[in-house]
Design a protein around this motif. Structure first.
Motif, PDB file in Angstrom:
ATOM      1  N   UNK A 267      36.313  44.045  33.530  1.00 47.94           N
ATOM      2  CA  UNK A 267      35.645  44.695  34.663  1.00 47.94           C
ATOM      3  C   UNK A 267      36.508  44.609  35.917  1.00 47.94           C
ATOM      4  N   UNK A 268      37.106  43.443  36.165  1.00 40.69           N
ATOM      5  CA  UNK A 268      37.977  43.275  37.334  1.00 40.69           C
ATOM      6  C   UNK A 268      39.185  44.215  37.228  1.00 40.69           C
ATOM      7  N   UNK A 269      39.639  44.457  36.000  1.00 39.16           N
ATOM      8  CA  UNK A 269      40.761  45.378  35.782  1.00 39.16           C
ATOM      9  C   UNK A 269      40.396  46.818  36.157  1.00 39.16           C
ATOM     10  N   UNK A 270      39.099  47.126  36.213  1.00 42.68           N
ATOM     11  CA  UNK A 270      38.659  48.474  36.598  1.00 42.68           C
ATOM     12  C   UNK A 270      38.693  48.692  38.116  1.00 42.68           C
ATOM     13  N   UNK A 271      39.073  47.667  38.865  1.00 40.76           N
ATOM     14  CA  UNK A 271      39.182  47.820  40.314  1.00 40.76           C
ATOM     15  C   UNK A 271      40.212  48.903  40.624  1.00 40.76           C
ATOM     16  N   UNK A 272      39.844  49.823  41.485  1.00 40.08           N
ATOM     17  CA  UNK A 272      40.712  50.949  41.816  1.00 40.08           C
ATOM     18  C   UNK A 272      40.376  52.213  41.048  1.00 40.08           C
TER      19      UNK A 272
ATOM     20  N   UNK B  34      36.669  55.384  45.114  1.00 43.15           N
ATOM     21  CA  UNK B  34      37.557  54.376  44.526  1.00 43.15           C
ATOM     22  C   UNK B  34      36.875  53.021  44.688  1.00 43.15           C
ATOM     23  N   UNK B  35      36.399  52.444  43.586  1.00 43.28           N
ATOM     24  CA  UNK B  35      35.621  51.206  43.662  1.00 43.28           C
ATOM     25  C   UNK B  35      36.527  49.975  43.677  1.00 43.28           C
ATOM     26  N   UNK B  36      35.995  48.893  44.222  1.00 43.73           N
ATOM     27  CA  UNK B  36      36.682  47.609  44.262  1.00 43.73           C
ATOM     28  C   UNK B  36      35.847  46.641  43.438  1.00 43.73           C
ATOM     29  N   UNK B  37      36.485  45.982  42.469  1.00 47.41           N
ATOM     30  CA  UNK B  37      35.794  45.025  41.602  1.00 47.41           C
ATOM     31  C   UNK B  37      36.523  43.694  41.705  1.00 47.41           C
ATOM     32  N   UNK B  38      35.783  42.632  42.037  1.00 53.44           N
ATOM     33  CA  UNK B  38      36.375  41.303  42.114  1.00 53.44           C
ATOM     34  C   UNK B  38      35.396  40.279  41.569  1.00 53.44           C
ATOM     35  N   UNK B  39      35.937  39.135  41.176  1.00 52.31           N
ATOM     36  CA  UNK B  39      35.067  38.079  40.677  1.00 52.31           C
ATOM     37  C   UNK B  39      34.168  37.628  41.826  1.00 52.31           C
ATOM     38  N   UNK B  40      32.890  37.503  41.555  1.00 47.47           N
ATOM     39  CA  UNK B  40      31.919  37.156  42.594  1.00 47.47           C
ATOM     40  C   UNK B  40      32.191  35.758  43.131  1.00 47.47           C
TER      41      UNK B  40
END
Length: 128
Positions: free
Chosen positions: A86-91, A98-104
């Motif tokens: 999921x974090x790899x889907x950032x961007x 363009x979404x940003x995904x990071x570990x909470x």
């Protein structure tokens, strides 16, 4: 004579409130924070976007009073590999955003701890 009561043994109003806040720790290492979502994002499209990452155990998409997305979401995955995918889907793009995904929880470990500009002497009020 001064009597001191420990906070965890206190009975009555407010007892036990702090205990409920710490229950999220089990899923927090598998939880991701998704931001920059379109206000038109719905649960179905978000689940579909992250489906290749694996099984989600928890899903939170806060909505405004009108039913529109607030622009962020929290997802908890069953396995660490799912969280990493999921974090790899950032961007990536979702609904032309363009979404940003990071570990909470990573933003809390920033380190500044309130060292902002502050008001200081003679600041904040006009002369006169």
């Amino acid at each position: 004579m001064l009597k001191v009561a420990r906070a965890d043994t206190r009975q009555g109003k407010g007892a036990g409130k702090a205990q409920s806040k710490g229950n999220k720790s089990a899923g927090s290492e598998l939880e991701v924070f998704v931001k920059n979502l379109s206000s038109h994002t719905d649960e179905e499209s978000l689940r579909e976007h992250f489906a290749p990452c694996g099984t989600m155990t928890e899903f939170s998409l806060p909505l405004r009073f009108g039913g529109k997305c607030k622009g962020f979401a929290f997802l908890v995955f069953e396995k660490k590999e799912g969280m990493e995918a999921a974090v790899a889907l950032s961007g990536s793009e979702l609904k032309n955003f363009k979404i940003v995904v990071e570990q909470a929880g990573l933003h809390k470990a920033g380190g500044d701890k309130g060292k902002g500009k502050g008001k200081g002497k003679d600041k904040g009020k006009g002369k006169g």
